[in-house]
Scaffold this motif. Structure first.
Motif, PDB file in Angstrom:
ATOM      1  N   GLY A 130     -25.675  40.277 -53.072  1.00  0.00           N
ATOM      2  CA  GLY A 130     -26.265  38.428 -52.310  1.00  0.00           C
ATOM      3  C   GLY A 130     -26.200  38.273 -51.298  1.00  0.00           C
ATOM      4  O   GLY A 130     -25.294  38.105 -50.799  1.00  0.00           O
ATOM      5  N   ILE A 131     -26.298  36.565 -50.770  1.00  0.00           N
ATOM      6  CA  ILE A 131     -25.893  36.587 -49.487  1.00  0.00           C
ATOM      7  C   ILE A 131     -26.101  34.519 -49.270  1.00  0.00           C
ATOM      8  O   ILE A 131     -26.066  34.213 -50.863  1.00  0.00           O
ATOM      9  N   THR A 132     -25.298  34.653 -48.666  1.00  0.00           N
ATOM     10  CA  THR A 132     -24.990  32.718 -48.666  1.00  0.00           C
ATOM     11  C   THR A 132     -25.392  32.522 -47.819  1.00  0.00           C
ATOM     12  O   THR A 132     -24.875  32.951 -46.116  1.00  0.00           O
ATOM     13  N   ARG A 133     -26.199  31.447 -47.266  1.00  0.00           N
ATOM     14  CA  ARG A 133     -26.601  30.295 -45.735  1.00  0.00           C
ATOM     15  C   ARG A 133     -26.420  28.950 -45.999  1.00  0.00           C
ATOM     16  O   ARG A 133     -27.483  27.761 -46.628  1.00  0.00           O
ATOM     17  N   ASP A 134     -25.392  28.637 -45.776  1.00  0.00           N
ATOM     18  CA  ASP A 134     -25.079  27.065 -46.406  1.00  0.00           C
ATOM     19  C   ASP A 134     -24.960  26.547 -45.685  1.00  0.00           C
ATOM     20  O   ASP A 134     -25.472  26.959 -44.328  1.00  0.00           O
ATOM     21  N   GLY A 135     -25.605  24.999 -46.022  1.00  0.00           N
ATOM     22  CA  GLY A 135     -25.609  24.157 -45.236  1.00  0.00           C
ATOM     23  C   GLY A 135     -25.935  22.801 -46.337  1.00  0.00           C
ATOM     24  O   GLY A 135     -26.562  22.776 -47.230  1.00  0.00           O
ATOM     25  N   LEU A 136     -25.593  21.591 -46.012  1.00  0.00           N
ATOM     26  CA  LEU A 136     -26.173  20.057 -46.757  1.00  0.00           C
ATOM     27  C   LEU A 136     -27.542  20.282 -46.824  1.00  0.00           C
ATOM     28  O   LEU A 136     -28.268  20.793 -45.977  1.00  0.00           O
ATOM     29  N   PHE A 137     -28.167  19.875 -47.816  1.00  0.00           N
ATOM     30  CA  PHE A 137     -29.877  19.753 -48.861  1.00  0.00           C
ATOM     31  C   PHE A 137     -30.338  19.604 -47.837  1.00  0.00           C
ATOM     32  O   PHE A 137     -31.345  19.922 -47.232  1.00  0.00           O
ATOM     33  N   MET A 138     -30.179  18.025 -46.718  1.00  0.00           N
ATOM     34  CA  MET A 138     -30.608  17.485 -46.264  1.00  0.00           C
ATOM     35  C   MET A 138     -31.178  18.447 -44.913  1.00  0.00           C
ATOM     36  O   MET A 138     -32.827  17.584 -44.402  1.00  0.00           O
ATOM     37  N   ASP A 147     -36.245  25.574 -44.784  1.00  0.00           N
ATOM     38  CA  ASP A 147     -37.398  27.017 -45.209  1.00  0.00           C
ATOM     39  C   ASP A 147     -36.243  28.058 -44.790  1.00  0.00           C
ATOM     40  O   ASP A 147     -36.322  28.483 -46.436  1.00  0.00           O
ATOM     41  N   GLU A 148     -36.275  28.727 -43.755  1.00  0.00           N
ATOM     42  CA  GLU A 148     -35.765  29.881 -43.340  1.00  0.00           C
ATOM     43  C   GLU A 148     -34.456  30.032 -44.937  1.00  0.00           C
ATOM     44  O   GLU A 148     -34.654  31.252 -45.492  1.00  0.00           O
ATOM     45  N   ASN A 149     -33.296  28.840 -44.631  1.00  0.00           N
ATOM     46  CA  ASN A 149     -32.183  29.783 -45.318  1.00  0.00           C
ATOM     47  C   ASN A 149     -32.652  29.655 -46.941  1.00  0.00           C
ATOM     48  O   ASN A 149     -32.044  30.057 -47.819  1.00  0.00           O
ATOM     49  N   TRP A 150     -33.373  29.153 -46.865  1.00  0.00           N
ATOM     50  CA  TRP A 150     -34.220  28.363 -48.589  1.00  0.00           C
ATOM     51  C   TRP A 150     -34.224  29.456 -49.498  1.00  0.00           C
ATOM     52  O   TRP A 150     -33.698  30.333 -50.217  1.00  0.00           O
ATOM     53  N   GLU A 151     -35.362  30.028 -48.945  1.00  0.00           N
ATOM     54  CA  GLU A 151     -36.258  31.580 -49.186  1.00  0.00           C
ATOM     55  C   GLU A 151     -35.283  32.281 -49.319  1.00  0.00           C
ATOM     56  O   GLU A 151     -35.113  33.007 -49.945  1.00  0.00           O
ATOM     57  N   ALA A 152     -34.153  32.646 -48.306  1.00  0.00           N
ATOM     58  CA  ALA A 152     -33.180  33.531 -48.068  1.00  0.00           C
ATOM     59  C   ALA A 152     -32.449  34.140 -49.017  1.00  0.00           C
ATOM     60  O   ALA A 152     -32.435  35.134 -49.145  1.00  0.00           O
ATOM     61  N   VAL A 153     -32.065  33.031 -48.767  1.00  0.00           N
ATOM     62  CA  VAL A 153     -31.025  33.197 -50.234  1.00  0.00           C
ATOM     63  C   VAL A 153     -31.546  33.209 -51.977  1.00  0.00           C
ATOM     64  O   VAL A 153     -31.352  33.957 -52.866  1.00  0.00           O
ATOM     65  N   ILE A 154     -32.407  31.844 -51.710  1.00  0.00           N
ATOM     66  CA  ILE A 154     -33.785  32.566 -52.980  1.00  0.00           C
ATOM     67  C   ILE A 154     -34.472  33.653 -53.252  1.00  0.00           C
ATOM     68  O   ILE A 154     -34.356  34.641 -54.567  1.00  0.00           O
ATOM     69  N   ASN A 155     -34.815  34.299 -52.513  1.00  0.00           N
ATOM     70  CA  ASN A 155     -35.142  35.600 -52.464  1.00  0.00           C
ATOM     71  C   ASN A 155     -34.200  36.812 -52.678  1.00  0.00           C
ATOM     72  O   ASN A 155     -33.849  37.584 -53.622  1.00  0.00           O
ATOM     73  N   ALA A 173     -27.028  24.292 -52.217  1.00  0.00           N
ATOM     74  CA  ALA A 173     -28.413  24.079 -52.365  1.00  0.00           C
ATOM     75  C   ALA A 173     -29.378  25.155 -53.251  1.00  0.00           C
ATOM     76  O   ALA A 173     -29.423  25.646 -54.123  1.00  0.00           O
ATOM     77  N   ASN A 174     -29.501  26.180 -51.896  1.00  0.00           N
ATOM     78  CA  ASN A 174     -30.341  27.271 -52.299  1.00  0.00           C
ATOM     79  C   ASN A 174     -29.367  28.216 -53.215  1.00  0.00           C
ATOM     80  O   ASN A 174     -30.055  28.546 -54.103  1.00  0.00           O
ATOM     81  N   TYR A 175     -27.873  28.317 -52.947  1.00  0.00           N
ATOM     82  CA  TYR A 175     -27.474  29.231 -53.663  1.00  0.00           C
ATOM     83  C   TYR A 175     -26.735  29.263 -54.742  1.00  0.00           C
ATOM     84  O   TYR A 175     -27.650  30.156 -55.666  1.00  0.00           O
ATOM     85  N   SER A 176     -26.508  27.349 -55.015  1.00  0.00           N
ATOM     86  CA  SER A 176     -26.146  27.328 -56.106  1.00  0.00           C
ATOM     87  C   SER A 176     -28.184  27.813 -57.293  1.00  0.00           C
ATOM     88  O   SER A 176     -28.060  27.732 -58.747  1.00  0.00           O
ATOM     89  N   ALA A 177     -28.916  26.966 -56.522  1.00  0.00           N
ATOM     90  CA  ALA A 177     -29.917  27.032 -57.626  1.00  0.00           C
ATOM     91  C   ALA A 177     -29.971  28.070 -57.579  1.00  0.00           C
ATOM     92  O   ALA A 177     -30.790  28.946 -58.609  1.00  0.00           O
ATOM     93  N   ALA A 178     -30.437  29.631 -56.968  1.00  0.00           N
ATOM     94  CA  ALA A 178     -29.793  31.039 -57.301  1.00  0.00           C
ATOM     95  C   ALA A 178     -29.356  31.710 -58.218  1.00  0.00           C
ATOM     96  O   ALA A 178     -29.826  32.117 -59.262  1.00  0.00           O
TER      97      ALA A 178
END
Ligand code: NAP
Length: 241
Positions: free
Chosen positions: A90-98, A102-110, A151-156
């Motif tokens: 697993g990885i983290t790419r933290d940051g506020l949702f707004m 896209d890159e940080n969302w997809e990297a963490v979900i994938n 948001a990305n990490y919690s959703a994953a």
């Protein structure tokens, strides 16, 4: 060929490494997977072999479906079976949702969620033939409670819990158990840049967790808990009671 084989993704460092060592102590031969840090992977393999088991490191990107399938093929060619799978990479790419790219969302979900689909599907095929197996998915307390800035990490990690419960229902009749661990704050490279001193106030056990705390729970779910499936075990010092 192996009598009992455990595969730990992201098993070269941190929590995954501790899981690999704990499972080796329980008598499993070990396949660890890693992304790129060859030195850490080689060092872990040496430590595992010193425990008297077979061990080998397999470099592949768990977020890449074809690479994961090829990696599992390689492990089967070498060891002939897979009895325990720990989906831990697993990885983290933290940051506020707004502001999240896209890159940080997809990297963490994938890397944290799709990886479990890519790796588990070929592994379950093997376990179904064996008519036995145990999978432990490495979720997180933030997959249960959510966390601002993740948001990305919690959703994953929440997605992993849904996957765990669904696979437990689908695979129980095939002799395959599927559980998840939800760690709190654990001392690893992932958390080394956080100011964790402030967190201990909120943790009833008044300390961060160590990788070994998670590894013992993984070994319990993977090896000892023969009548437990579909569960999420929070190992967090009481953080989210
Ligand atoms: P870590 O110390 O950063 O180690 C991450 C491991 O995952 C390394 O072995 C790394 O390989 C591997 N990895 C990363 N991306 C990969 C990819 N695309 N393909 C294959 N391997 C990959 O992390 P950790 O703290 O031990 O965390 C392990 C798991 O526990 C993660 O799923 C994490 O989300 C979860 N978790 C951690 C905490 C915590 O507080 N630490 C809390 C809750 C949940 P390389 O060495 O080659 O980079």
């Amino acid at each position: 060929m192996s009598e009992k084989l455990a595969l730990v993704t992201g098993g070269s460092r941190g929590i995954g490494k501790a899981c690999a060592i704990e499972l080796a102590k329980a008598g499993y031969d070990i396949a660890i997977n890693y992304a790129g840090n060859v030195d850490a992977a080689n060092k872990t393999v040496e430590e595992l072999k010193a425990l008297g088991v077979q061990a080998e490191a397999f470099k592949f990107d768990v977020s890449d479906k074809d690479a994961a399938a090829a990696g599992i093929d390689e492990i089967i060619a070498k060891f002939g079976r897979i009895d325990v799978l720990v989906n831990n990479a697993g990885i983290t790419r933290d940051g506020l949702f707004m502001r999240m790219s896209d890159e940080n969302w997809e990297a963490v979900i994938n890397t944290n969620l799709s990886s479990a689909f890519y790796v588990s599907q070929p592994v379950v095929k093997v376990m179904m033939k064996q008519r036995s197996g145990a999978i432990v998915n490495m979720s997180s307390v933030v997959g249960v409670s959510g966390n601002a800035g993740q948001a990305n990490y919690s959703a994953a990690k929440a997605g992993l819990i849904g996957l765990t419960k669904t696979l437990a229902k689908e695979l129980g009749s095939r002799g395959i158990r599927v559980n998840a661990i939800a760690p709190g704050f654990i001392n690893t490279d992932m958390t080394k840049d956080l100011d964790t001193s402030k967190f201990t106030d909120f943790i009833p056990l008044k300390r961060l967790g160590e990788p070994e705390d998670i590894a013992k729970a993984v070994k319990f779910l993977a090896v000892d808990a023969e009548y437990v499936t579909g569960q999420v075990l929070e190992v967090d010092g009481g953080l989210i009671i």
